[in-house]
Design a protein around this motif. Structure first.
Motif, PDB file in Angstrom:
ATOM      1  N   UNK A  59       0.827  -1.213   0.000  1.00 49.52           N
ATOM      2  CA  UNK A  59       0.000   0.000   0.000  1.00 49.52           C
ATOM      3  C   UNK A  59       0.859   1.260   0.000  1.00 49.52           C
ATOM      4  N   UNK A  60       1.982   1.226   0.695  1.00 49.30           N
ATOM      5  CA  UNK A  60       2.881   2.383   0.723  1.00 49.30           C
ATOM      6  C   UNK A  60       3.415   2.680  -0.678  1.00 49.30           C
ATOM      7  N   UNK A  61       3.723   1.640  -1.438  1.00 46.78           N
ATOM      8  CA  UNK A  61       4.192   1.825  -2.819  1.00 46.78           C
ATOM      9  C   UNK A  61       3.077   2.438  -3.669  1.00 46.78           C
ATOM     10  N   UNK A  71      -5.374   6.332  -2.108  1.00 52.65           N
ATOM     11  CA  UNK A  71      -5.455   7.230  -0.958  1.00 52.65           C
ATOM     12  C   UNK A  71      -5.997   6.424   0.211  1.00 52.65           C
ATOM     13  N   UNK A  72      -5.405   6.613   1.389  1.00 50.86           N
ATOM     14  CA  UNK A  72      -5.884   5.889   2.568  1.00 50.86           C
ATOM     15  C   UNK A  72      -6.376   6.871   3.610  1.00 50.86           C
ATOM     16  N   UNK A  73      -7.234   6.350   4.461  1.00 49.86           N
ATOM     17  CA  UNK A  73      -7.775   7.157   5.551  1.00 49.86           C
ATOM     18  C   UNK A  73      -8.022   6.225   6.723  1.00 49.86           C
ATOM     19  N   UNK A  74      -7.761   6.718   7.908  1.00 47.96           N
ATOM     20  CA  UNK A  74      -7.933   5.879   9.085  1.00 47.96           C
ATOM     21  C   UNK A  74      -9.110   6.400   9.904  1.00 47.96           C
ATOM     22  N   UNK A  75     -10.040   5.492  10.188  1.00 49.05           N
ATOM     23  CA  UNK A  75     -11.192   5.781  11.039  1.00 49.05           C
ATOM     24  C   UNK A  75     -11.141   4.814  12.206  1.00 49.05           C
TER      25      UNK A  75
END
Length: 113
Positions: free
Chosen positions: A52-54, A62-66
Motif C-alpha cells: 500500500x505504501x508503494x 489514498x488511505x484514511x484511518x477511522x
C-alpha cells in the motif's frame, strides 16, 4: 513528456507487482479496508502495508484511518500519465509499421514491373 519522468517510473514500479495490481483491481470496485485487501492474498499485514505504501507513493491509492480501520480508495486520475505514455508509444509504433508497410508495398510494386 520526459523520457525519464520519475513519476512515470513510480507508477510503473507500483504496477509491476501482481499483488498491487490485484489490490488496484479490487479498489476499482470501490473503497475497501486494508484487511479486505489482505484477505485474498494470504500475505501478512506488514507486507500488505508495504504494498500500500508503494501504491500511495505513486499516487494510485489514498488511505484514511477511522478508529482502528484503515480504508483505501483508488485514485483513477493518477493513471493518466501511464495512459498518455502508452498512447505516445502506440502512435510511434503505428507510424513505424505504416512506414514499413509502405516500403514493402513499394518493393512489391517494383518487383511486379
Amino acid at each position: 513528456m520526459a523520457k525519464h519522468d520519475p513519476d512515470l517510473s513510480l507508477l510503473f514500479h507500483a504496477l509491476s507487482d501482481p499483488t498491487r495490481r490485484m489490490m488496484l483491481s479490487r479498489l476499482a470496485r470501490g473503497p475497501a479496508a486494508v484487511s479486505a485487501l489482505a484477505g485474498p492474498t494470504g500475505l501478512r499485514l506488514p507486507t500488505i502495508m508495504r504494498h500500500l505504501a508503494v501504491l500511495e507513493e505513486a499516487g494510485l491509492v489514498a488511505t484514511q484511518k477511522d478508529g482502528r480501520v484503515r480504508s483505501c480508495a483508488l485514485v483513477p486520475e493518477a493513471l493518466a500519465p501511464v495512459r498518455d505514455w502508452l498512447e505516445e508509444q502506440r502512435a510511434i509504433w503505428e507510424a513505424r509499421l505504416d512506414r514499413l508497410d509502405d516500403y514493402v508495398m513499394t518493393l512489391m510494386q517494383e518487383r511486379a514491373t
